[in-house]
Scaffold this active site. Structure first.
Site, PDB file in Angstrom:
ATOM      1  N   GLU A 161      -0.230 -32.263  -8.354  1.00  0.00           N
ATOM      2  CA  GLU A 161       0.845 -31.371  -8.799  1.00  0.00           C
ATOM      3  C   GLU A 161       1.150 -30.464  -7.628  1.00  0.00           C
ATOM      4  OE1 GLU A 161       0.100 -29.037 -12.402  1.00  0.00           O
ATOM      5  OE2 GLU A 161       1.170 -27.352 -11.527  1.00  0.00           O
ATOM      6  N   GLU A 173       5.426 -19.974  -7.792  1.00  0.00           N
ATOM      7  CA  GLU A 173       5.279 -19.353  -9.105  1.00  0.00           C
ATOM      8  C   GLU A 173       5.305 -17.858  -8.868  1.00  0.00           C
ATOM      9  OE1 GLU A 173       2.055 -20.971 -11.767  1.00  0.00           O
ATOM     10  OE2 GLU A 173       1.589 -22.021  -9.927  1.00  0.00           O
TER      11      GLU A 173
END
Ligand SMILES: *[C@@H]1O[C@H](CO)[C@@H](O)[C@H](O)[C@H]1NC(C)=O
Ligand SMILES: *[C@@H]1O[C@H](CO)[C@@H](O)[C@H](O)[C@H]1NC(C)=O
Ligand SMILES: *[C@@H]1O[C@H](CO)[C@@H](O)[C@H](O)[C@H]1NC(C)=O
Ligand SMILES: *[C@@H]1O[C@H](CO)[C@@H](O)[C@H](O)[C@H]1NC(C)=O
Length: 292
Positions: free
Chosen positions: A226, A231
């Site tokens: 991933e 973020e």
């Protein structure tokens, strides 16, 4: 009587006067340093210039080798250029996930395909959280409501419905928002991904630009990897656990969730002058077979 009166001259007579011979030179005083400079006066000057030059040269070397060490991508070809300039979201490119599954993060959002939560307008994609109670009513969120998603996109159908039960302490996901993906239309292995975005401000918000494997070739998460391009959090900059003035990027990988080696491949960036909800920034990932 003063002391002077005790002094006597050669003849022994009292004079009463102090005689001091001057040590001042008579005539012009030679001052050679004014006409000819000291022999080694060039030494400190050149030493100063030498040290300055060494400093500048060192800085130049550092910049040159620093830049040279940044890996560069070769030629890339265009896979997707999405400017959101249509009247609505292009659903041949984007899939709006419809799910209640928490997405592995314990998210309490109900991801919807409603235009209330994601829409295209003025050449931009807006992702907007809303309250579930605006749609099903306050009491239903907490008790006695069976929410079943008919158009659920979750791979796990047991996460496609939820029953609110105050006795059991289960509630309907209280916030609606959107999670959009190109997983059914476009994917890349290696290349450059650029996303221009303005992040949201508000407690409980967690904006994220993620890449998930299209086909989990090596098995379920995190075996197939991933890539979290960025973020952040919607909390203000005073939030102690990194607010909207922080960004983080992470790779998740490993043989099992408990053995996720992300802590070796995660990093943060704190901007001292701005928060990422104040304006647009371009978030870029460059990726080839040797680097990310
Ligand atoms: C969109 O929001 C309005 C106002 O809150 C609500 O009445 C409507 O049901 C919402 N639409 C959907 C599809 O949830
Ligand atoms: C809620 O709906 C789901 C599917 O529609 C069903 O399987 C489940 O039994 C229902 N639960 C309750 C408590 O009614
Ligand atoms: C599906 O979701 C349920 C509830 O979160 C979970 O208990 C179950 O293990 C999941 N099944 C799979 C195959 O992931
Ligand atoms: C609500 O939860 C309680 C406690 O778990 C359970 O006894 C009850 O049957 C549940 N109600 C429904 C309608 O499922």
């Amino acid at each position: 009587m003063s002391q002077d009166s005790l002094l006597v001259n050669e003849k022994g007579a009292r004079t009463g006067k102090l005689v001091i011979t001057s040590s001042l030179l008579k005539g012009p005083v030679p001052k050679p340093w004014l006409t000819q400079p000291a022999r080694y006066s060039w030494v400190p000057r050149y030493l100063f210039l030498l040290i300055c030059s060494l400093g500048l040269l060192g800085g130049a070397f550092q910049i040159y080798f620093g830049l040279k060490s940044v890996p560069k991508l070769g030629n890339v070809c265009l896979v997707l250029d999405e400017q959101f300039d249509g009247d609505s979201l292009d659903t041949s490119i984007w899939t709006r996930e419809v799910a209640l599954d928490g997405w592995g993060n314990g998210e309490f959002e109900w991801s919807t395909d409603s235009g209330n939560n994601s829409r295209v307008e003025d050449g931009m994609l807006y992702i907007v959280p809303t309250l579930t109670e605006d749609v099903i009513g306050h009491d239903n969120v907490f008790d006695g409501y069976n929410l079943t998603l008919n158009d659920c996109t979750s791979g796990n159908s047991t996460t496609c419905w939820v029953y609110s039960n105050a006795t059991a302490g289960t509630i309907i996901n209280p916030v609606q928002s959107a999670r959009l993906s190109t997983r059914l239309s476009r994917s890349v292995k290696y290349g450059r991904i650029e996303v221009r975005a303005r992040l949201p401000r508000g407690d409980w918000l967690w904006p994220a630009i993620w890449m998930m494997p299209k086909d989990s070739m090596y098995g379920p998460w995190p075996r197939s990897g991933e890539i979290d391009i960025i973020e952040s959090r919607g909390n203000g900059p005073s939030y102690p656990a990194q607010g909207s003035d922080w960004l983080s990027s992470t790779l998740h990988w490993g043989p099992a969730p408990l053995l996720d080696g992300y802590w070796r491949t995660t990093g943060w960036w704190n901007d001292k002058h701005l928060t990422f909800d104040e304006g647009f920034h371009t978030y870029t990932l460059e990726w080839d077979d040797k680097f990310l």
